[in-house]
Design a protein around this motif. Structure first.
Motif, mmCIF file in Angstrom:
data_model
loop_
_atom_site.group_PDB
_atom_site.id
_atom_site.type_symbol
_atom_site.label_atom_id
_atom_site.label_comp_id
_atom_site.label_asym_id
_atom_site.label_seq_id
_atom_site.Cartn_x
_atom_site.Cartn_y
_atom_site.Cartn_z
ATOM 1 N N TRP A 192 0.828 -1.206 0.000
ATOM 2 C CA TRP A 192 0.000 0.000 0.000
ATOM 3 C C TRP A 192 0.861 1.254 0.000
ATOM 4 C CZ3 TRP A 192 -5.155 -0.143 -0.643
ATOM 5 C CH2 TRP A 192 -5.841 -1.315 -0.289
ATOM 6 N N PHE A 193 0.408 2.268 -0.711
ATOM 7 C CA PHE A 193 1.025 3.582 -0.616
ATOM 8 C C PHE A 193 0.059 4.619 -1.168
ATOM 9 C CE2 PHE A 193 2.307 1.696 -4.620
ATOM 10 C CZ PHE A 193 2.177 2.714 -5.555
ATOM 11 N N LYS A 194 0.325 5.882 -0.841
ATOM 12 C CA LYS A 194 -0.493 6.985 -1.335
ATOM 13 C C LYS A 194 0.364 7.948 -2.136
ATOM 14 C CE LYS A 194 -4.195 7.110 2.113
ATOM 15 N NZ LYS A 194 -4.886 7.925 3.139
ATOM 16 N N LEU A 195 -0.240 8.497 -3.176
ATOM 17 C CA LEU A 195 0.404 9.500 -4.012
ATOM 18 C C LEU A 195 -0.378 10.802 -3.900
ATOM 19 C CD1 LEU A 195 0.904 7.293 -7.202
ATOM 20 C CD2 LEU A 195 2.661 7.876 -5.517
ATOM 21 N N LYS A 196 0.332 11.895 -3.851
ATOM 22 C CA LYS A 196 -0.326 13.206 -3.830
ATOM 23 C C LYS A 196 -0.592 13.638 -5.257
ATOM 24 C CE LYS A 196 0.238 17.989 -2.262
ATOM 25 N NZ LYS A 196 -1.144 18.099 -1.822
ATOM 26 N N GLN A 235 -4.898 6.428 -3.498
ATOM 27 C CA GLN A 235 -4.528 5.230 -2.740
ATOM 28 C C GLN A 235 -4.220 4.112 -3.721
ATOM 29 O OE1 GLN A 235 -3.562 3.784 0.313
ATOM 30 N NE2 GLN A 235 -5.543 3.891 1.332
ATOM 31 N N VAL A 236 -3.101 3.441 -3.524
ATOM 32 C CA VAL A 236 -2.670 2.384 -4.430
ATOM 33 C C VAL A 236 -2.359 1.132 -3.621
ATOM 34 C CG1 VAL A 236 -1.032 1.696 -6.235
ATOM 35 C CG2 VAL A 236 -1.662 4.113 -5.973
ATOM 36 N N GLY A 237 -2.892 -0.008 -4.070
ATOM 37 C CA GLY A 237 -2.601 -1.289 -3.434
ATOM 38 C C GLY A 237 -2.149 -2.292 -4.477
ATOM 39 N N TRP A 238 -0.905 -2.696 -4.395
ATOM 40 C CA TRP A 238 -0.294 -3.606 -5.382
ATOM 41 C C TRP A 238 -0.326 -5.024 -4.818
ATOM 42 C CZ3 TRP A 238 5.639 -3.804 -6.590
ATOM 43 C CH2 TRP A 238 5.860 -4.574 -7.753
ATOM 44 N N ARG A 257 10.332 0.835 -7.860
ATOM 45 C CA ARG A 257 9.656 1.914 -8.589
ATOM 46 C C ARG A 257 9.401 1.523 -10.031
ATOM 47 N NH1 ARG A 257 12.807 6.105 -5.455
ATOM 48 N NH2 ARG A 257 14.498 5.642 -6.887
ATOM 49 N N ASP A 258 10.372 0.873 -10.675
ATOM 50 C CA ASP A 258 10.199 0.454 -12.072
ATOM 51 C C ASP A 258 9.028 -0.518 -12.203
ATOM 52 O OD1 ASP A 258 12.328 2.007 -12.855
ATOM 53 O OD2 ASP A 258 13.780 0.350 -12.891
ATOM 54 N N GLU A 259 8.935 -1.457 -11.280
ATOM 55 C CA GLU A 259 7.849 -2.438 -11.332
ATOM 56 C C GLU A 259 6.492 -1.762 -11.115
ATOM 57 O OE1 GLU A 259 7.988 -5.973 -11.879
ATOM 58 O OE2 GLU A 259 9.856 -5.195 -12.720
ATOM 59 N N LEU A 260 6.448 -0.811 -10.196
ATOM 60 C CA LEU A 260 5.204 -0.091 -9.948
ATOM 61 C C LEU A 260 4.795 0.744 -11.157
ATOM 62 C CD1 LEU A 260 5.781 1.082 -6.260
ATOM 63 C CD2 LEU A 260 4.025 -0.509 -7.051
ATOM 64 N N CYS A 261 5.749 1.375 -11.801
ATOM 65 C CA CYS A 261 5.452 2.182 -12.989
ATOM 66 C C CYS A 261 4.892 1.323 -14.115
ATOM 67 C CB CYS A 261 6.701 2.927 -13.456
ATOM 68 S SG CYS A 261 7.210 4.259 -12.342
ATOM 69 N N SER A 282 3.899 0.389 2.536
ATOM 70 C CA SER A 282 3.432 -0.408 3.668
ATOM 71 C C SER A 282 2.928 -1.751 3.155
ATOM 72 C CB SER A 282 2.319 0.340 4.402
ATOM 73 O OG SER A 282 1.771 -0.452 5.432
ATOM 74 N N LEU A 283 3.491 -2.840 3.672
ATOM 75 C CA LEU A 283 3.126 -4.178 3.214
ATOM 76 C C LEU A 283 2.096 -4.800 4.146
ATOM 77 C CD1 LEU A 283 3.844 -6.296 1.015
ATOM 78 C CD2 LEU A 283 5.424 -7.305 2.677
ATOM 79 N N LEU A 284 0.956 -5.197 3.576
ATOM 80 C CA LEU A 284 -0.106 -5.858 4.334
ATOM 81 C C LEU A 284 -0.090 -7.355 4.032
ATOM 82 C CD1 LEU A 284 -2.714 -5.814 6.083
ATOM 83 C CD2 LEU A 284 -3.982 -5.453 3.961
ATOM 84 N N ASP A 285 0.061 -8.140 5.080
ATOM 85 C CA ASP A 285 -0.005 -9.595 4.980
ATOM 86 C C ASP A 285 -1.481 -9.986 4.870
ATOM 87 O OD1 ASP A 285 0.309 -12.315 5.164
ATOM 88 O OD2 ASP A 285 0.918 -12.317 7.264
ATOM 89 N N VAL A 286 -1.898 -10.480 3.706
ATOM 90 C CA VAL A 286 -3.311 -10.797 3.468
ATOM 91 C C VAL A 286 -3.587 -12.246 3.853
ATOM 92 C CG1 VAL A 286 -5.127 -11.006 1.735
ATOM 93 C CG2 VAL A 286 -3.503 -9.103 1.627
ATOM 94 N N PHE A 287 -4.538 -12.409 4.733
ATOM 95 C CA PHE A 287 -4.976 -13.761 5.087
ATOM 96 C C PHE A 287 -6.391 -13.668 5.625
ATOM 97 C CE2 PHE A 287 -3.005 -11.978 8.869
ATOM 98 C CZ PHE A 287 -3.891 -12.284 9.879
ATOM 99 N N SER A 288 -7.033 -14.794 5.692
ATOM 100 C CA SER A 288 -8.339 -14.855 6.335
ATOM 101 C C SER A 288 -8.222 -15.770 7.547
ATOM 102 C CB SER A 288 -9.407 -15.383 5.374
ATOM 103 O OG SER A 288 -9.095 -16.701 4.965
#
Length: 430
Positions: A192-196, A235-238, A257-261, A282-288
Motif C-alpha cells: 500500500w502507498f499513497k500519491l499526492k 490510494q494504491v494497493g499492489w 519503482r520500475d515495477e510499480l510504474c 506499507s506491506l499488508l499480509d493478506v490472510f483470512s
C-alpha cells in the motif's frame, strides 16, 4: 503511581469502527460503556477507507454519516477491473437505489471522530486512550474486566462484559486463549502507498485526473487497486504473491519503482517523484481467519478479532459496522437478563456466521476474477459481463456486494433500555 480503577457495564477494547459503533448503540440503550484504545489519536494512516452502501445506511441511521462526510470524502460510481484499454468486469453502483448509489472513500479518522463525538454526549461513556491492555480480570472463572497500562499509569476496568474489538491480531483473543486459525485462502500480500495529486497538471502531462471510480489494473498477474483518497491523494494497493515482495525489494528501491510504474503507467510520474524510500510503502499480509469461538463467559469478540478477511471487495468497515449492529441486541438482552455466559453471548456468532461465510465465499470468487488469466478471462468474460449487466442476476449480485445481509437493521434502543443514562447537554473534553 496509584492505579486507577473504573467500573462499567461494557468494556470495549479497541476504538475502531466496530468498537465505537457498538459503544454508541449500547449508550443509546442506557448502558454504561468504557472504551480502551491503544492509540492517542485517530489521525494516522488507515488502509481501509471504502464505505459500502450497507455501512453508509447503518451509519446514517445512527446519525453520524452526514457529519463524517462533511469532514471530507470522495464518491465513486463504479468498481472496474481493467486490462489495458479493456474493462473486464464492472460493478456499477449507480444501479442501486439512492441515496446509497455509490461507494464512499472517506478517511477512517473522519468516521471515528464523528462516532466518538456522539458517544461523548452520554454520561455513561468513558474514553481511555493511549491504553495498552495487559491482562484480563477474572472472577469465579469468568472474564470480569481488563488491566491496562497508559500515559498516567496502570488501570483496572471492571465490567459485566468485555468486548474484544482490537483487530486481526487481537490481544484480547490471545489473553482469553482463543485460537484463530490462519487460512492462506488468497496467498497474496498487498503493498500500500499513497500519491499526492499533482498541483499543476499542465506541467505533468499524462497524469490522470482525480479518480471517480475504484479501479483494479491487471498487470502481469499482480493486480493494482487504485482510487481517490481524500483530500488530494491516490490510494494504491499492489497485489503480490505471498512473501514475494522480499525478492523485489531485495533488488533495490529503483527496481521497486520500475515495477510499480509498469503496473500503473498513468501514475508513473508521481511514483518516481514521490516514492523516495521504503518508508513510503506499507506491506499488508493478506490472510483470512476465524476465531475458534467468539464468546466466553463475560467476553465476546467482534470485527477482525473474530473474523479476518482479505481487502478484496472493500468489506472491512462494512463487516465491522454490521457486527456491532447484530451484537447490540444480543448484548443488551444478556445484560438485562443478568446472564453474560458464553452460551448467551454465543448467540451473536450463531446469528452472524452465515453472513461471514457468504462474504468469504464471495471474496474467493472476486480473487479468482482478479487473478485469472487466459482467453476466457480476457476475451470471453468481458462480453459475458456486458450481457449479464442487463439481467436481474447482476443487480442481485451487486446488491449482495454492496449490502451483505440486507436484513441487518439497528434496533430501537428505547425498547431495550437497561438503565437510565441521560444525555449531556454539552460534551466534556476528551
Amino acid at each position: 503511581m496509584a492505579e486507577e480503577e473504573f467500573d462499567t457495564d461494557v468494556c470495549v477494547v479497541g476504538g475502531g469502527p466496530a468498537g465505537l459503533v457498538l459503544a454508541l448503540l449500547m449508550l443509546r440503550s442506557g448502558v454504561r460503556v468504557t472504551v480502551l484504545e491503544r492509540s492517542r489519536t485517530h489521525h494516522r494512516e488507515f488502509r481501509g477507507e471504502i464505505l459500502q452502501p450497507g455501512a453508509m445506511a447503518l451509519l446514517d441511521d445512527l446519525g453520524v454519516l452526514a457529519g463524517a462526510r462533511a469532514r471530507g470524502g470522495h464518491e465513486h460510481d463504479r468498481f472496474r477491473l481493467i486490462e489495458g484499454d479493456r474493462v473486464l468486469l464492472e460493478a456499477d453502483y449507480r444501479l442501486l437505489p439512492a441515496p446509497y448509489d455509490h461507494l464512499l472513500s472517506i478517511p477512517q479518522a473522519h468516521v471515528l471522530d464523528e462516532l466518538l463525538e456522539h458517544c461523548v454526549g452520554f454520561t455513561g461513556f468513558r474514553w481511555l486512550d493511549g491504553r495498552r491492555v495487559g491482562g484480563l480480570v477474572r472472577r469465579e472463572g469468568r472474564v470480569a474486566g481488563v488491566t491496562a497500562a497508559g500515559p498516567v499509569g496502570p488501570c483496572t476496568v471492571r465490567a459485566r462484559v468485555v468486548v474484544g474489538a482490537d483487530g486481526r491480531y487481537s490481544r484480547i483473543r490471545r489473553l482469553a486463549g482463543i485460537g484463530a486459525g490462519r487460512t492462506e485462502a488468497f496467498d497474496h500480500d498487498v503493498l500500500w502507498f499513497k500519491l499526492k495529486e499533482s498541483e499543476n497538471r499542465s506541467q505533468n502531462a499524462g497524469v490522470e485526473p482525480l479518480l471517480r471510480d475504484v479501479r483494479v489494473f491487471r498487470a502481469g498477474g499482480s493486480p493494482v487497486l487504485v482510487y481517490a483518497s481524500w483530500p488530494d491523494r491516490v490510494q494504491v494497493g499492489w497485489t503480490l504473491p505471498h512473501k514475494g515482495y522480499r525478492d523485489i525489494a531485495g533488488q533495490g528501491l529503483d527496481h521497486v519503482r520500475d515495477e510499480l510504474c509498469r503496473a500503473v503507467p498513468p501514475y508513473a510520474h508521481l511514483i518516481r517523484e514521490q516514492i523516495r524510500s521504503q518508508g513510503d510503502l506499507s506491506l499488508l499480509d493478506v490472510f483470512s481467519s476465524r476465531a475458534e469461538r467468539w464468546a466466553d463467559d463475560g467476553l465476546v469478540l467482534i470485527g477482525d478479532a473474530a473474523h479476518t478477511h482479505s481487502p478484496i471487495g472493500a468489506q472491512g468497515i462494512n463487516l465491522a459496522v454490521q457486527d456491532a449492529v447484530v451484537l447490540h441486541p444480543v448484548l443488551v438482552g444478556a445484560l438485562a437478563a443478568g446472564d453474560t455466559s458464553a452460551a448467551r453471548l454465543g448467540a451473536f456468532e450463531e446469528r452472524r456466521s452465515p453472513d461471514i461465510a457468504a462474504v468469504m465465499r464471495l471474496q474467493a470468487l472476486q480473487s479468482k476474477a482478479m487473478l485469472s488469466q487466459g482467453a476466457f478471462a480476457t476475451r470471453v468474460r468481458p462480453r459475458f459481463a456486458r450481457v449479464l449487466r442487463h439481467t436481474p442476476l447482476y443487480r442481485r449480485v451487486l446488491h449482495r456486494i454492496a449490502y451483505g445481509n440486507p436484513s441487518i437493521r439497528i434496533s430501537d434502543g428505547s425498547e431495550e433500555r437497561v438503565m437510565s443514562c441521560r444525555r449531556r447537554s454539552t460534551a466534556p473534553p476528551l
